[in-house]
Design a protein around this motif. Structure first.
Motif: not given
Length: 453
Positions: A13, A16, A77, A80-81, A113, A172, A176, A180, A213, A216, A222
């Motif tokens: 977090t 992010q 997420w 952020l995208a 976010v 970013i 991500a 993952r 969190v 992704p 999710g």
């Protein structure tokens, strides 16, 4: 004294929020350069801040329903995208309407976010939430130090500011990918409720579920994990929250935001005005009053963020020992002293020193105000986080345009005298907030913890 635990979810977090900070603190030095590129006035260039305000309003409105649909993890997420898509458009497009639309899109995603990170950390860390939020914002400020330096170097090398937007997208993607690969997962139970008499006490604790969190999500996976984590927290109090932070018992008195929240809301609007005005127009003051070049002035804005980074690193520890309300009064006083040094300085190095001091004070404005707001919100923490975005929208939308309009008439240096007025207003609001917290009914244990004995 509460203990702050740094697990993988907490670090993620932090990262992010740092990704949003890279754009937010890099955006300010870009505005004067974009104004020169588009040939507009300071007031028209300030409309980019209005675009951020519009985006903040949209992000605040979208956060709670988006969280209900895909969970807090998925919402962050998705935000952020959206930031990645928006900064790509901002870096590629040149007409004023296009850059305004791109900035609004970035701000919409960024506010999702910010809201998600605030609620996740509050839920996860309970009585240590002010310290966690302060540290998260320290990471945000740390990325903000990097952004103006990268912009200044790019401009100085003759590439302009636009290639720096690609750096944001790359960061970013990197976070991500790391999330993952490391498979960060939410906890299997809700965190313990906050101790009512703890000095920091800024928490929604058991009233907010540990929808944390993780990596992704792929499709609906999710949201499924998020729902599972929330459902497992069966030992929480009766008025517990679902994924959206609202009471499962339905709308009613438990979901109403108290008077202290709305004072904190106005306070966040005022302190947001201070921060955005500094971000957007400090470089202009350094160019016009301190005689710095465009490249060096853009890079020097990092001095504010450097002060904020240091202030938040130290503030995370201090927030474990001192109540947020009096600590916020001290921070505002430091901001006022730093502004005086910056505004009076006739040379660049002294002005930059003032900016560092100003950043030290500004460091704690938002983390402490939002921690108080979420604490008093109780089971309506997601709702409160969404509404807090509106406060930032008000600050970002009005103050920079007003300052730009005044600057067109009297110059940026004199126009900056609006900022001591904002700081004075924030001081008065903090005093009033402390009184409101003390006046909270005795069945609410959070007030004494927030204001001290």
């Amino acid at each position: 004294m509460p203990r702050l635990t740094h697990d993988r979810t907490t670090w993620l977090t932090y990262a992010q929020l740092g990704l949003w900070g890279f754009f937010l603190y890099g955006f300010g030095p870009v505005v004067p350069l974009l104004r020169d590129e588009q040939g507009t006035s300071a007031a028209v260039a300030g409309l980019h801040s209005t675009a951020i305000a519009v985006g903040a309003l949209l992000g605040g409105a979208l956060f709670a329903p988006l969280t209900r649909r895909i969970g807090r993890a998925g919402a962050i997420w998705a935000g952020l995208a959206g930031v990645a898509a928006g900064v790509t458009a901002f870096g590629l497009l040149r007409p004023l309407p296009a850059t305004l639309a791109a900035v609004a899109a970035v701000a919409t995603a960024g506010m999702i976010v910010v809201s998600g990170v605030a609620v996740v950390l509050t839920a996860r860390h309970g009585p240590a939430a002010p310290a966690a939020l302060t540290e998260a914002n320290a990471v945000c400020a740390g990325m903000g130090i990097l952004a103006p330096l990268v912009i200044g170097a790019s401009v100085d090398a003759g590439f302009g500011w636009r290639p720096v937007m690609a750096v944001e997208v790359g960061l970013i993607a990197l976070v991500a990918l790391a999330a993952r690969l490391s498979r960060v997962r939410p906890p299997q139970a809700a965190p313990a409720a906050a101790a009512a008499a703890d000095p920091v006490g800024a928490t929604a604790s058991a009233a907010v579920q540990a929808d944390d969190v993780f990596a992704p999500p792929s499709g609906r996976a999710g949201a499924g994990v998020t729902a599972s984590a929330a459902e497992q927290a069966d030992d929480a109090p009766a008025a517990r929250s679902g994924r959206d932070g609202e009471s499962r018992s339905g709308a009613g008195a438990n979901d109403r935001l108290p008077r202290a929240y709305w004072i904190a809301w106005v306070l966040m609007s005022v302190t947001g005005s201070i921060e955005v005005c500094l971000s957007l127009w400090t470089a202009d003051v350094l160019r016009s009053h301190a005689g710095m070049t465009a490249a060096s002035a853009s890079a020097a804005v990092a001095a504010i963020v450097c002060g904020m980074f240091l202030g938040r690193l130290a503030g995370g520890r201090i927030a474990l020992r001192w109540p947020p309300a009096p600590l916020l009064l001290g921070a505002l006083t430091v901001s006022l002293a730093g502004f005086a040094l910056f505004w009076l300085a006739p040379v660049g190095w002294l002005a930059v020193t003032g900016l560092v001091v100003l950043g030290l004070g500004n460091a704690l404005h938002y983390p402490l105000a939002i921690s108080i707001a979420l604490a008093v919100a109780g089971p309506a923490a997601d709702k409160a986080a969404g509404w807090s975005a509106y406060s930032m929208g008000v600050g970002f939308g009005i103050a920079p345009v007003a300052l730009g309009a005044v600057a067109d008439g009297v110059g940026p240096h004199l126009a900056f005298l609006l900022l001591p007025g904002f700081i004075a207003a924030a001081l008065l609001l903090t005093v009033r907030l402390g009184r409101a917290l003390r006046a909270t009914p005795t069945d609410d244990d959070r007030a004494p913890a927030l204001v001290g004995a």
